[in-house]
Design an enzyme around this catalytic site. Structure first.
Site, short mmCIF file in Angstrom:
data_model
loop_
_atom_site.label_atom_id
_atom_site.label_comp_id
_atom_site.label_asym_id
_atom_site.label_seq_id
_atom_site.Cartn_x
_atom_site.Cartn_y
_atom_site.Cartn_z
N TYR A 53 0.80 -1.35 0.08
CA TYR A 53 0.14 -0.09 0.09
C TYR A 53 0.82 1.30 -0.13
O TYR A 53 0.57 2.24 -0.60
CB TYR A 53 -1.16 0.04 1.11
CG TYR A 53 -2.22 -1.13 0.84
CD1 TYR A 53 -3.17 -0.58 -0.04
CD2 TYR A 53 -2.23 -2.24 1.35
CE1 TYR A 53 -4.10 -1.40 -0.32
CE2 TYR A 53 -3.27 -2.97 0.98
CZ TYR A 53 -4.33 -2.79 0.17
OH TYR A 53 -5.18 -3.57 -0.23
N ARG A 56 1.33 1.80 -3.61
CA ARG A 56 0.16 2.19 -4.41
C ARG A 56 -0.02 3.80 -3.87
O ARG A 56 -0.56 4.54 -4.80
CB ARG A 56 -1.15 1.49 -3.84
CG ARG A 56 -1.15 -0.07 -3.90
CD ARG A 56 -1.57 -0.46 -5.32
NE ARG A 56 -0.15 -0.32 -6.24
CZ ARG A 56 1.07 -1.18 -6.01
NH1 ARG A 56 0.95 -1.94 -5.25
NH2 ARG A 56 1.95 -0.74 -6.88
N GLN A 86 -15.67 3.08 -5.54
CA GLN A 86 -14.95 1.95 -4.84
C GLN A 86 -13.47 2.11 -5.01
O GLN A 86 -12.78 1.47 -4.36
CB GLN A 86 -15.17 0.69 -5.77
CG GLN A 86 -16.38 0.20 -5.91
CD GLN A 86 -16.48 -1.00 -6.87
OE1 GLN A 86 -15.75 -1.16 -7.95
NE2 GLN A 86 -17.36 -1.99 -6.66
N ASP A 89 -8.00 5.65 -4.37
CA ASP A 89 -7.42 7.11 -4.66
C ASP A 89 -8.27 8.23 -4.29
O ASP A 89 -9.51 8.22 -4.27
CB ASP A 89 -7.07 6.88 -6.17
CG ASP A 89 -8.05 7.12 -7.28
OD1 ASP A 89 -8.89 7.92 -7.13
OD2 ASP A 89 -8.11 6.27 -8.04
N HIS A 104 -14.27 1.90 0.00
CA HIS A 104 -13.42 0.99 0.21
C HIS A 104 -12.25 1.86 0.79
O HIS A 104 -11.20 1.41 1.01
CB HIS A 104 -12.88 0.41 -1.08
CG HIS A 104 -13.96 -0.44 -1.68
ND1 HIS A 104 -13.75 -1.02 -2.96
CD2 HIS A 104 -14.88 -1.13 -1.09
CE1 HIS A 104 -14.79 -2.07 -2.95
NE2 HIS A 104 -15.50 -2.03 -2.13
N GLY A 170 -16.73 2.57 -15.07
CA GLY A 170 -15.52 1.65 -14.81
C GLY A 170 -15.41 0.81 -13.87
O GLY A 170 -14.54 0.78 -12.90
N SER A 172 -16.54 -3.34 -13.01
CA SER A 172 -16.92 -4.48 -13.29
C SER A 172 -18.34 -5.08 -12.66
O SER A 172 -18.76 -6.36 -12.90
CB SER A 172 -15.94 -5.56 -13.15
OG SER A 172 -15.45 -5.81 -11.53
#
Ligand code: NAD
Length: 229
Positions: A53, A56, A86, A89, A104, A170, A172
């Site tokens: 993380y 990230r 979700q 960022d 999230h 964007g 799924s």
């Protein structure tokens, strides 16, 4: 003003250089999800998870919002906009969106390992092992791992239930409970779906599919929304 709810997944940040995982090789930057994004992984190898993380976070801090994030922010001139994402960022906020619900979590913050509601801002891009919260436990990324509760889901469901217009970009629609949010959107509400691979939405009515990447797709959605007014 009409209420516009925009629900975004990792795909909206792809054109900012942040990779999605589910539509590529099923790995997240080369890692199995079970090894980096579960409470079990944190218990087994906290250093690996923390480093993952930290990397990230460094990528997120270097990335810039793209035109799709900016278009969503610009729609606040015409609608009461709520963004539900979700993503971990902060590109929606940096693009100027004022109301953003992070299902999230947010990678730019840390949280107590003992109490997820104790969150802190992070100086720089790293959380160091050995840095403790006020309860004396290790600080971890403020993200919801697979298998953990999603505390913001109730607020998000409520927002969806009030949507006059709904846009999905964007995602799924594979991660629950987030994927179930569409069920709360009133059936008469128009639902625009922007994704180069449109997820399965056959259960829903009044769906407009825009099979494009986020930037081109959101330009199209903005035109459609403003022409309908
Ligand atoms: P996901 O389930 O939301 O799937 C990604 C979707 O994006 C797919 O449907 C794909 O077709 C679509 N897509 C790919 N490129 C696109 C583009 N240019 N424009 C529009 N759509 C595009 O996301 P995932 O990658 O499976 O990640 C699931 C979870 O992992 C997220 O909910 C998040 O918690 C975490 N994650 C976050 C980020 C981030 O914050 N940027 C990135 C990767 C993963």
């Amino acid at each position: 003003m009409e209420k516009l709810v925009v629900f975004t997944g990792a795909g909206i940040s792809a054109e900012s250089g942040l990779k999605t995982f589910r539509d590529a090789d099923g790995l997240w930057e080369g890692y199995n999800i079970e090894d980096v994004a579960t409470p079990e992984a944190w218990r087994k190898n906290p250093e690996l998870v923390q480093n993952f993380y930290n990397e990230r976070r460094e990528q997120v801090l270097k990335a810039e919002p793209n035109e799709a994030h900016k278009i969503i922010a610009s729609l606040e001139e015409f609608f009461e906009v709520s963004v539900i994402t979700q993503n971990i960022d902060d590109l929606h906020e940096r693009a100027g969106s004022k109301n953003v619900v992070h299902l999230h979590g947010l990678i730019t913050k840390s949280q107590s390992d003992k109490n997820s509601s104790l969150t802190y801002s992070i100086m720089g891009s790293n959380i160091e092992m050995g840095t403790l919260c006020e309860l004396g436990s290790q600080l971890r990324p403020h993200v919801v791992w697979f298998g953990e509760e999603v505390p913001m889901i109730e607020e998000a469901s409520f927002l969806c239930s009030k949507a006059d217009v709904f846009v999905l970009v964007g995602s799924s629609l594979a991660v629950y409970p987030a994927a179930g949010l569409l069920q709360f959107v009133p059936s008469k509400t128009i639902k625009y779906i922007v994704d180069p691979k449109i997820p399965s939405v056959s259960a829903y009515q009044h769906v407009v599919k825009i099979e494009e990447k986020a930037v081109i797709g959101m330009k199209e959605v903005k035109e459609l929304l403003l022409n309908e007014r």
